[in-house]
Write a protein that holds these residues in place. Structure first.
Motif, mmCIF file in Angstrom:
data_model
loop_
_atom_site.group_PDB
_atom_site.id
_atom_site.type_symbol
_atom_site.label_atom_id
_atom_site.label_comp_id
_atom_site.label_asym_id
_atom_site.label_seq_id
_atom_site.Cartn_x
_atom_site.Cartn_y
_atom_site.Cartn_z
ATOM 1 N N ARG A 10 0.844 -1.194 0.000
ATOM 2 C CA ARG A 10 0.000 0.000 0.000
ATOM 3 C C ARG A 10 0.880 1.244 0.000
ATOM 4 O O ARG A 10 1.979 1.241 0.558
ATOM 5 C CB ARG A 10 -0.922 0.034 1.238
ATOM 6 C CG ARG A 10 -1.901 -1.115 1.332
ATOM 7 C CD ARG A 10 -2.711 -1.063 2.632
ATOM 8 N NE ARG A 10 -3.546 -2.244 2.789
ATOM 9 C CZ ARG A 10 -4.256 -2.524 3.887
ATOM 10 N NH1 ARG A 10 -4.226 -1.683 4.913
ATOM 11 N NH2 ARG A 10 -4.994 -3.622 3.951
ATOM 12 N N LEU A 11 0.357 2.291 -0.610
ATOM 13 C CA LEU A 11 1.011 3.597 -0.615
ATOM 14 C C LEU A 11 0.003 4.634 -0.135
ATOM 15 O O LEU A 11 -1.180 4.555 -0.464
ATOM 16 C CB LEU A 11 1.483 3.962 -2.023
ATOM 17 C CG LEU A 11 2.875 3.459 -2.428
ATOM 18 C CD1 LEU A 11 3.010 3.452 -3.938
ATOM 19 C CD2 LEU A 11 3.953 4.330 -1.823
ATOM 20 N N VAL A 12 0.483 5.587 0.627
ATOM 21 C CA VAL A 12 -0.395 6.634 1.146
ATOM 22 C C VAL A 12 0.243 7.983 0.845
ATOM 23 O O VAL A 12 1.439 8.177 1.080
ATOM 24 C CB VAL A 12 -0.615 6.498 2.668
ATOM 25 C CG1 VAL A 12 -1.640 7.516 3.147
ATOM 26 C CG2 VAL A 12 -1.067 5.086 3.020
ATOM 27 N N THR A 13 -0.548 8.900 0.322
ATOM 28 C CA THR A 13 -0.078 10.260 0.049
ATOM 29 C C THR A 13 -0.973 11.235 0.804
ATOM 30 O O THR A 13 -2.018 11.635 0.305
ATOM 31 C CB THR A 13 -0.100 10.567 -1.459
ATOM 32 O OG1 THR A 13 -1.429 10.368 -1.958
ATOM 33 C CG2 THR A 13 0.858 9.662 -2.217
ATOM 34 N N PHE A 14 -0.559 11.582 1.997
ATOM 35 C CA PHE A 14 -1.348 12.489 2.823
ATOM 36 C C PHE A 14 -1.139 13.940 2.393
ATOM 37 O O PHE A 14 -0.003 14.368 2.156
ATOM 38 C CB PHE A 14 -0.950 12.369 4.297
ATOM 39 C CG PHE A 14 -1.320 11.062 4.929
ATOM 40 C CD1 PHE A 14 -2.654 10.695 5.085
ATOM 41 C CD2 PHE A 14 -0.342 10.194 5.381
ATOM 42 C CE1 PHE A 14 -3.000 9.496 5.676
ATOM 43 C CE2 PHE A 14 -0.675 8.984 5.978
ATOM 44 C CZ PHE A 14 -2.016 8.631 6.119
ATOM 45 N N GLY A 27 -10.265 5.831 -1.331
ATOM 46 C CA GLY A 27 -10.592 7.111 -0.730
ATOM 47 C C GLY A 27 -9.817 8.231 -1.392
ATOM 48 O O GLY A 27 -9.589 8.241 -2.596
ATOM 49 N N LEU A 28 -9.359 9.166 -0.579
ATOM 50 C CA LEU A 28 -8.681 10.341 -1.102
ATOM 51 C C LEU A 28 -7.176 10.174 -1.169
ATOM 52 O O LEU A 28 -6.514 10.783 -2.001
ATOM 53 C CB LEU A 28 -9.021 11.559 -0.220
ATOM 54 C CG LEU A 28 -8.416 12.900 -0.614
ATOM 55 C CD1 LEU A 28 -8.856 13.302 -2.023
ATOM 56 C CD2 LEU A 28 -8.828 13.977 0.390
ATOM 57 N N ARG A 40 -13.486 12.256 -6.110
ATOM 58 C CA ARG A 40 -12.681 11.773 -4.988
ATOM 59 C C ARG A 40 -11.873 12.896 -4.344
ATOM 60 O O ARG A 40 -11.650 12.902 -3.142
ATOM 61 C CB ARG A 40 -11.706 10.683 -5.461
ATOM 62 C CG ARG A 40 -12.344 9.362 -5.821
ATOM 63 C CD ARG A 40 -11.291 8.457 -6.429
ATOM 64 N NE ARG A 40 -11.835 7.184 -6.878
ATOM 65 C CZ ARG A 40 -11.804 6.064 -6.166
ATOM 66 N NH1 ARG A 40 -11.273 6.070 -4.965
ATOM 67 N NH2 ARG A 40 -12.310 4.943 -6.646
ATOM 68 N N PHE A 41 -11.433 13.844 -5.175
ATOM 69 C CA PHE A 41 -10.615 14.922 -4.639
ATOM 70 C C PHE A 41 -11.429 15.856 -3.750
ATOM 71 O O PHE A 41 -10.869 16.605 -2.961
ATOM 72 C CB PHE A 41 -9.974 15.717 -5.793
ATOM 73 C CG PHE A 41 -8.870 16.626 -5.353
ATOM 74 C CD1 PHE A 41 -7.647 16.114 -4.960
ATOM 75 C CD2 PHE A 41 -9.051 17.997 -5.313
ATOM 76 C CE1 PHE A 41 -6.620 16.939 -4.538
ATOM 77 C CE2 PHE A 41 -8.036 18.841 -4.900
ATOM 78 C CZ PHE A 41 -6.812 18.307 -4.508
ATOM 79 N N PHE A 42 -12.740 15.786 -3.874
ATOM 80 C CA PHE A 42 -13.616 16.678 -3.102
ATOM 81 C C PHE A 42 -14.545 15.891 -2.172
ATOM 82 O O PHE A 42 -15.648 16.325 -1.865
ATOM 83 C CB PHE A 42 -14.430 17.547 -4.070
ATOM 84 C CG PHE A 42 -13.574 18.336 -5.026
ATOM 85 C CD1 PHE A 42 -12.902 19.475 -4.596
ATOM 86 C CD2 PHE A 42 -13.421 17.928 -6.340
ATOM 87 C CE1 PHE A 42 -12.105 20.203 -5.468
ATOM 88 C CE2 PHE A 42 -12.623 18.653 -7.221
ATOM 89 C CZ PHE A 42 -11.957 19.788 -6.781
ATOM 90 N N LEU A 43 -14.074 14.722 -1.730
ATOM 91 C CA LEU A 43 -14.898 13.877 -0.867
ATOM 92 C C LEU A 43 -15.329 14.603 0.406
ATOM 93 O O LEU A 43 -16.465 14.461 0.863
ATOM 94 C CB LEU A 43 -14.136 12.603 -0.494
ATOM 95 C CG LEU A 43 -14.020 11.522 -1.570
ATOM 96 C CD1 LEU A 43 -13.144 10.382 -1.075
ATOM 97 C CD2 LEU A 43 -15.395 11.004 -1.965
ATOM 98 N N ARG A 44 -14.411 15.378 0.985
ATOM 99 C CA ARG A 44 -14.749 16.085 2.222
ATOM 100 C C ARG A 44 -15.869 17.091 1.975
ATOM 101 O O ARG A 44 -16.775 17.246 2.810
ATOM 102 C CB ARG A 44 -13.508 16.780 2.783
ATOM 103 C CG ARG A 44 -12.434 15.826 3.279
ATOM 104 C CD ARG A 44 -11.088 16.513 3.469
ATOM 105 N NE ARG A 44 -11.128 17.558 4.489
ATOM 106 C CZ ARG A 44 -10.108 18.380 4.734
ATOM 107 N NH1 ARG A 44 -8.986 18.282 4.021
ATOM 108 N NH2 ARG A 44 -10.193 19.292 5.686
#
Length: 458
Positions: free
Chosen positions: A235-239, A285-286, A433-437
């Motif tokens: 897995r990769l995560v880009t916070f 998710g995002l 997805r970029f505007f999920l919030r």
């Protein structure tokens, strides 16, 4: 994926990150220890039945300036020893309140820097957990690690304790970026650490990165992602860096270097997205990406992905979260509860045989319904009103009336091609997805509360 500048300008507003609903800044000090202990006992009759255990290790040897976590900067081994003993006592106090037939599906060590502890200390607590609790067949047992404090022996010790996932907080490969944010530079390369971890059967690896830090550009972050993809982690995560200097004053120092603009951050996201997709990773998710065979990618495919304070998880590993340690947040079906604020007060109360809960929140029925709706949006990019209504034993119309919801609230997002909907279903497109919030905030009955501050969505 190209994100239009007009949408960035339109939606770059302060909104919650929705790691919980309601967000943590809604927790109040009118909720204390008595309420929490009562809720723990009540949780035995609530769903999900599984137990998720979170252990907060606050210690770091130095403060990373981007950090938004609850940390205690020290190298004092005596203090660490005392803290670990307190953790053991807290576990012993909570264990009798939990039904012994319930099983642990997830253990997560967070911080701070859990691997700032000697590995033997971690082994002591894992030994207690494995002897005191029953486990599902394939629990996720994960730990967040600073790669600067990892070596072959430490990794081997973690594997022997039963860990099957290690998340390395790489943040960036560039030393100038790491030096600016005061993140220690690993002595052993991430590539070598990855191989050491994968040499232990059944071990999975996350590589975590942050974009939006000083000196980062879209071009440099793309190179970082290319190097990460060459390692080929599970897995990769880009916070996205959340700049909240009114909460974390140390972040103000990053302004001296200059932070990338919102436009530049969007380009970083776009570059990373394109590279991940081309490499075959599935966007989660995002900010998460997983290989197609990963459990998390499979859960997304079946729209059964879930999320708690520990991050994304599958329905199989989902559980009510019982947190141990300073500032740990328990996430039960009906309440949230946060432990003591400082290491000193945490240890003092535990040594007196007392659990100190300093704040919390009891959810109303509408809030529990909203929590599920937001969870579906943030995790699965999908919402079935009928499924939510079935889960809560009510009707779709009753839920919409309860939330004062109208489909017209979704029309701006539909016009911007971020989603589509009908009377029952909401499906969010890749661009959305970029505007999920922002989309999730439509369902938030607390949205618009000006007494609480949140980071920008971009």
């Amino acid at each position: 994926m190209k994100i239009p500048q007009t949408l960035i300008e339109k939606y770059n507003v302060p909104v919650p990150r929705y790691t919980s609903y309601p967000p943590a800044n809604f927790f109040g000090d009118d909720f204390g220890t008595a309420e929490y202990l009562k809720a723990v006992e009540q949780s035995n009759q609530e769903k999900p039945e599984n137990i998720s255990i979170y252990l907060h290790i606050p210690f770091c040897t130095q403060l990373c300036l981007y950090c938004g976590c609850n940390t205690h900067i020290t190298k004092d081994r005596k203090l660490m020893r005392t803290y670990v003993d307190a953790l053991k006592k807290e576990i012993a106090m909570i264990r009798p309140l939990l039904d012994k037939n319930r099983k642990v599906s997830q253990i997560h060590w967070g911080g701070g820097t859990p691997n700032a502890l000697p590995s033997s200390y971690i082994g002591e607590i894992m030994g207690i957990l494995t002897s005191e609790f029953q486990f599902i067949d394939k629990p996720e047992i994960a730990v967040e690690c600073n790669p600067a404090h990892l070596d072959a022996k430490y990794i081997a010790d973690l594997a022997s304790f039963g860990f099957n996932r290690i998340s390395m907080g790489v943040q960036d490969f560039r030393e100038d970026v790491l030096n600016a944010v005061r993140r220690e530079v690993p002595v052993i390369s991430i590539e070598e650490l990855y191989q050491l971890i994968k040499s232990h059967p059944g071990m999975s690896v996350n590589l975590d990165f942050i974009y939006g830090l000083p000196f980062q550009t879209a071009e440099s972050f793309a190179k970082t992602m290319e190097r990460a993809l060459a390692i080929s982690p599970d897995r990769l995560v880009t916070f996205s860096y959340a700049h909240v200097p009114w909460v974390k004053k140390a972040q103000q120092k990053l302004e001296d270097y200059g932070l990338p603009s919102a436009d530049e951050k969007v380009k970083m996201f776009e570059e990373a997205w394109a590279l991940m997709k081309a490499a075959g990773y599935i966007p989660i998710g995002l900010d998460h990406y997983a290989k197609p065979e990963d459990d998390m990618a499979q859960a997304l495919q079946s729209r059964s992905l879930h999320r708690n304070f520990q991050g994304y998880c599958t329905r199989e590993t989902t559980g009510q979260v019982y947190a141990f340690g300073v500032t740990g947040i328990s996430q039960l079906e009906n309440v949230y509860a946060q432990n003591a604020r400082t290491v000193k007060e945490y240890i003092e109360h535990i040594e007196k045989g007392e659990i100190l809960v300093v704040k919390g929140y009891s959810l109303s029925r509408p809030e529990k319904i909203i929590r599920q709706i937001i969870n579906e949006i943030m995790c699965n990019q999908y919402l079935s009103w009928q499924q939510v209504a079935t889960n809560f034993g009510t009707t779709v119309q009753e839920i919409k009336d309860m939330l004062n919801f109208s489909n017209k609230k979704l029309d701006p997002f539909k016009a911007d091609q971020l989603l589509d909907y009908n009377d029952d279903e909401l499906v969010i497109h890749d661009l959305g997805r970029f505007f999920l919030r922002n989309i999730a905030a439509v369902f938030d009955i607390h949205a618009g509360d000006t007494t609480r501050k949140f980071s920008q969505s971009v």
